[in-house]
Motif scaffolding. Structure first.
Motif, PDB file in Angstrom:
ATOM      1  N   SER A 120       1.467  19.982  -1.576  1.00  0.00           N
ATOM      2  CA  SER A 120       1.762  19.431  -0.248  1.00  0.00           C
ATOM      3  C   SER A 120       0.683  18.503   0.310  1.00  0.00           C
ATOM      4  CB  SER A 120       2.028  20.569   0.740  1.00  0.00           C
ATOM      5  OG  SER A 120       2.264  20.071   2.036  1.00  0.00           O
ATOM      6  N   PRO A 121      -0.614  18.880   0.315  1.00  0.00           N
ATOM      7  CA  PRO A 121      -1.617  17.998   0.931  1.00  0.00           C
ATOM      8  C   PRO A 121      -1.668  16.586   0.347  1.00  0.00           C
ATOM      9  CG  PRO A 121      -2.521  20.194   0.644  1.00  0.00           C
ATOM     10  CD  PRO A 121      -1.194  20.185  -0.076  1.00  0.00           C
ATOM     11  N   PRO A 122      -1.734  16.414  -0.992  1.00  0.00           N
ATOM     12  CA  PRO A 122      -1.738  15.031  -1.498  1.00  0.00           C
ATOM     13  C   PRO A 122      -0.427  14.309  -1.276  1.00  0.00           C
ATOM     14  CG  PRO A 122      -1.657  16.609  -3.324  1.00  0.00           C
ATOM     15  CD  PRO A 122      -1.929  17.392  -2.078  1.00  0.00           C
ATOM     16  N   LEU A 123       0.694  15.039  -1.300  1.00  0.00           N
ATOM     17  CA  LEU A 123       2.001  14.415  -1.082  1.00  0.00           C
ATOM     18  C   LEU A 123       2.109  13.894   0.350  1.00  0.00           C
ATOM     19  CD1 LEU A 123       4.822  13.831  -2.255  1.00  0.00           C
ATOM     20  CD2 LEU A 123       5.541  16.063  -1.397  1.00  0.00           C
ATOM     21  N   VAL A 124       1.743  14.735   1.307  1.00  0.00           N
ATOM     22  CA  VAL A 124       1.790  14.325   2.711  1.00  0.00           C
ATOM     23  C   VAL A 124       0.754  13.250   2.979  1.00  0.00           C
ATOM     24  CG1 VAL A 124       1.473  15.089   5.095  1.00  0.00           C
ATOM     25  CG2 VAL A 124       2.676  16.554   3.465  1.00  0.00           C
ATOM     26  N   GLY A 125      -0.444  13.433   2.418  1.00  0.00           N
ATOM     27  CA  GLY A 125      -1.504  12.439   2.619  1.00  0.00           C
ATOM     28  C   GLY A 125      -1.122  11.065   2.118  1.00  0.00           C
ATOM     29  N   LYS A 126      -0.465  11.009   0.978  1.00  0.00           N
ATOM     30  CA  LYS A 126      -0.010   9.727   0.437  1.00  0.00           C
ATOM     31  C   LYS A 126       1.054   9.101   1.323  1.00  0.00           C
ATOM     32  CE  LYS A 126       1.868   7.602  -3.754  1.00  0.00           C
ATOM     33  NZ  LYS A 126       2.376   7.851  -5.136  1.00  0.00           N
ATOM     34  N   SER A 127       1.925   9.917   1.885  1.00  0.00           N
ATOM     35  CA  SER A 127       3.019   9.397   2.702  1.00  0.00           C
ATOM     36  C   SER A 127       2.513   8.790   3.999  1.00  0.00           C
ATOM     37  CB  SER A 127       4.037  10.503   2.997  1.00  0.00           C
ATOM     38  OG  SER A 127       3.497  11.464   3.878  1.00  0.00           O
ATOM     39  N   VAL A 128       1.400   9.312   4.521  1.00  0.00           N
ATOM     40  CA  VAL A 128       0.864   8.798   5.791  1.00  0.00           C
ATOM     41  C   VAL A 128      -0.452   8.061   5.589  1.00  0.00           C
ATOM     42  CG1 VAL A 128       1.993  10.576   7.162  1.00  0.00           C
ATOM     43  CG2 VAL A 128      -0.306  10.982   6.295  1.00  0.00           C
ATOM     44  N   LYS A 129      -0.832   7.875   4.321  1.00  0.00           N
ATOM     45  CA  LYS A 129      -2.035   7.118   3.965  1.00  0.00           C
ATOM     46  C   LYS A 129      -3.307   7.739   4.566  1.00  0.00           C
ATOM     47  CE  LYS A 129       0.589   2.818   3.507  1.00  0.00           C
ATOM     48  NZ  LYS A 129       0.807   3.087   2.078  1.00  0.00           N
ATOM     49  N   LEU A 130      -3.464   9.031   4.307  1.00  0.00           N
ATOM     50  CA  LEU A 130      -4.668   9.747   4.729  1.00  0.00           C
ATOM     51  C   LEU A 130      -5.231  10.513   3.535  1.00  0.00           C
ATOM     52  CD1 LEU A 130      -3.662  11.329   8.177  1.00  0.00           C
ATOM     53  CD2 LEU A 130      -5.212   9.402   7.816  1.00  0.00           C
ATOM     54  N   PRO A 131      -6.575  10.668   3.468  1.00  0.00           N
ATOM     55  CA  PRO A 131      -7.169  11.480   2.394  1.00  0.00           C
ATOM     56  C   PRO A 131      -6.710  12.932   2.486  1.00  0.00           C
ATOM     57  CG  PRO A 131      -8.831  10.135   3.504  1.00  0.00           C
ATOM     58  CD  PRO A 131      -7.586  10.036   4.323  1.00  0.00           C
ATOM     59  N   VAL A 132      -6.669  13.603   1.357  1.00  0.00           N
ATOM     60  CA  VAL A 132      -6.211  14.991   1.304  1.00  0.00           C
ATOM     61  C   VAL A 132      -7.042  15.883   2.225  1.00  0.00           C
ATOM     62  CG1 VAL A 132      -5.928  17.013  -0.182  1.00  0.00           C
ATOM     63  CG2 VAL A 132      -5.309  14.749  -1.036  1.00  0.00           C
ATOM     64  N   ILE A 133      -8.355  15.686   2.232  1.00  0.00           N
ATOM     65  CA  ILE A 133      -9.228  16.535   3.044  1.00  0.00           C
ATOM     66  C   ILE A 133      -8.915  16.383   4.524  1.00  0.00           C
ATOM     67  CG2 ILE A 133     -11.038  14.792   3.138  1.00  0.00           C
ATOM     68  CD1 ILE A 133     -11.467  18.636   3.023  1.00  0.00           C
ATOM     69  N   VAL A 134      -8.534  15.175   4.942  1.00  0.00           N
ATOM     70  CA  VAL A 134      -8.173  14.946   6.343  1.00  0.00           C
ATOM     71  C   VAL A 134      -6.893  15.701   6.688  1.00  0.00           C
ATOM     72  CG1 VAL A 134      -7.491  13.203   8.045  1.00  0.00           C
ATOM     73  CG2 VAL A 134      -9.323  12.705   6.416  1.00  0.00           C
ATOM     74  N   VAL A 135      -5.944  15.704   5.753  1.00  0.00           N
ATOM     75  CA  VAL A 135      -4.692  16.436   5.964  1.00  0.00           C
ATOM     76  C   VAL A 135      -4.963  17.926   6.129  1.00  0.00           C
ATOM     77  CG1 VAL A 135      -2.484  17.084   4.935  1.00  0.00           C
ATOM     78  CG2 VAL A 135      -3.302  14.733   4.732  1.00  0.00           C
ATOM     79  N   ILE A 136      -5.767  18.498   5.236  1.00  0.00           N
ATOM     80  CA  ILE A 136      -6.045  19.931   5.269  1.00  0.00           C
ATOM     81  C   ILE A 136      -6.783  20.317   6.545  1.00  0.00           C
ATOM     82  CG2 ILE A 136      -7.302  21.808   4.134  1.00  0.00           C
ATOM     83  CD1 ILE A 136      -6.812  20.361   1.473  1.00  0.00           C
ATOM     84  N   VAL A 137      -7.857  19.584   6.853  1.00  0.00           N
ATOM     85  CA  VAL A 137      -8.648  19.891   8.051  1.00  0.00           C
ATOM     86  C   VAL A 137      -7.814  19.672   9.311  1.00  0.00           C
ATOM     87  CG1 VAL A 137     -10.662  19.216   9.412  1.00  0.00           C
ATOM     88  CG2 VAL A 137     -10.840  19.382   6.925  1.00  0.00           C
ATOM     89  N   GLY A 138      -7.012  18.605   9.315  1.00  0.00           N
ATOM     90  CA  GLY A 138      -6.173  18.318  10.476  1.00  0.00           C
ATOM     91  C   GLY A 138      -5.189  19.438  10.768  1.00  0.00           C
ATOM     92  N   VAL A 139      -4.554  19.960   9.725  1.00  0.00           N
ATOM     93  CA  VAL A 139      -3.593  21.056   9.902  1.00  0.00           C
ATOM     94  C   VAL A 139      -4.304  22.306  10.428  1.00  0.00           C
ATOM     95  CG1 VAL A 139      -2.060  22.656   8.692  1.00  0.00           C
ATOM     96  CG2 VAL A 139      -1.959  20.212   8.189  1.00  0.00           C
ATOM     97  N   LEU A 140      -5.473  22.602   9.906  1.00  0.00           N
ATOM     98  CA  LEU A 140      -6.226  23.780  10.368  1.00  0.00           C
ATOM     99  C   LEU A 140      -6.622  23.641  11.835  1.00  0.00           C
ATOM    100  CD1 LEU A 140      -8.533  24.421   7.270  1.00  0.00           C
ATOM    101  CD2 LEU A 140      -6.500  25.713   7.957  1.00  0.00           C
ATOM    102  N   ILE A 141      -7.106  22.453  12.210  1.00  0.00           N
ATOM    103  CA  ILE A 141      -7.490  22.225  13.602  1.00  0.00           C
ATOM    104  C   ILE A 141      -6.270  22.271  14.513  1.00  0.00           C
ATOM    105  CG2 ILE A 141      -8.446  20.519  15.211  1.00  0.00           C
ATOM    106  CD1 ILE A 141     -10.293  19.592  12.989  1.00  0.00           C
ATOM    107  N   GLY A 142      -5.176  21.642  14.068  1.00  0.00           N
ATOM    108  CA  GLY A 142      -3.955  21.657  14.856  1.00  0.00           C
ATOM    109  C   GLY A 142      -3.446  23.065  15.091  1.00  0.00           C
ATOM    110  N   MET A 143      -3.506  23.889  14.046  1.00  0.00           N
ATOM    111  CA  MET A 143      -3.052  25.271  14.166  1.00  0.00           C
ATOM    112  C   MET A 143      -3.938  26.050  15.131  1.00  0.00           C
ATOM    113  SD  MET A 143      -0.630  27.182  13.092  1.00  0.00           S
ATOM    114  CE  MET A 143      -0.253  28.892  13.456  1.00  0.00           C
ATOM    115  N   ALA A 144      -5.251  25.801  15.065  1.00  0.00           N
ATOM    116  CA  ALA A 144      -6.194  26.527  15.914  1.00  0.00           C
ATOM    117  C   ALA A 144      -6.066  26.127  17.383  1.00  0.00           C
ATOM    118  CB  ALA A 144      -7.616  26.281  15.436  1.00  0.00           C
ATOM    119  N   LEU A 145      -5.808  24.846  17.633  1.00  0.00           N
ATOM    120  CA  LEU A 145      -5.792  24.343  19.009  1.00  0.00           C
ATOM    121  C   LEU A 145      -4.412  24.374  19.653  1.00  0.00           C
ATOM    122  CD1 LEU A 145      -8.196  21.259  18.709  1.00  0.00           C
ATOM    123  CD2 LEU A 145      -8.731  23.587  19.471  1.00  0.00           C
TER     124      LEU A 145
END
Length: 203
Positions: A120-145
């Motif tokens: 999922s992370p590389p697939l989603v990251g490619k679709s929105v043109k974001l690095p995988v690490i940004v996708v993973i960290v973004g989801v964690l922060i979004g879930m926390a906040l």
């Protein structure tokens, strides 16, 4: 409308900007559909191999709800748990229903986590043109906040903010933000809004 606030010299840029927003959000939702399809197919294979009654509708339900962050994975297994406990297996007929239910949950958890964390992370990251690490960290922060909805939407929102920031940075630096790029002929949701609001490149 937007056309009243955007001068003719900037209308091409705004239309391109809106078309890129379309690509971000459409790409994101396409990736979610693909993830759901992958999980649904894997669930169907599992259910057929294990002899779970009602394999196809259970797999469709599983794939549909699995794309919802956190709670989706829990919702998707509820019918599987009920069917496993009530009907057991048509293949492993000697296995007690509780053991069969636990076996199904363990197997599904393994490949679901594989999809969520590896595919999922590389697939989603490619679709929105974001690095995988940004996708993973973004989801964690979004879930926390912000909880489930924020975790689901945070990735395209980050990509949208990145696009807007890049555009503004180019304008502040008096550079062409989209050099040599022409507005696409086909219009998505955001581009259609721009067009209907009077943002046109024909003027």
């Amino acid at each position: 409308g937007i056309g009243h606030f955007v001068g003719s010299r900037y209308r091409r840029e705004v239309q391109i900007l809106f078309s890129r927003l379309d690509r971000i959000w459409l790409g994101f939702f396409k990736s979610q559909v693909l993830i759901g399809l992958i999980l649904g197919v894997m669930a169907y294979i599992q259910f057929i191999l294990f002899g779970v009654p009602g394999a196809l509708p259970l797999a469709i339900f599983n794939g549909f709800f699995s794309v919802i962050p956190t709670v989706g994975g829990l919702i998707s297994v509820i019918p599987l748990v009920i069917v496993s406990l009530l009907l057991g297996s048509t293949r492993f007929t000697q296995m007690d229903h509780i053991t069969f239910m636990l076996l199904n949950l363990i197997v599904q958890t393994i490949y679901s986590q594989l999809v969520y964390n590896v595919i999922s992370p590389p697939l989603v990251g490619k679709s929105v043109k974001l690095p995988v690490i940004v996708v993973i960290v973004g989801v964690l922060i979004g879930m926390a906040l912000g909880g489930i909805l924020a975790a689901f939407l945070v990735v395209p929102i980050i990509s949208t903010m990145k696009l807007m920031f890049s555009y503004l940075l180019a304008k502040v630096g008096m550079q062409e933000p989209f050099p040599g790029e022409s507005p696409p002929e086909t219009k998505g949701f955001f581009a259609q809004i721009a067009s209907e609001s009077g943002v046109s490149v024909s003027e």
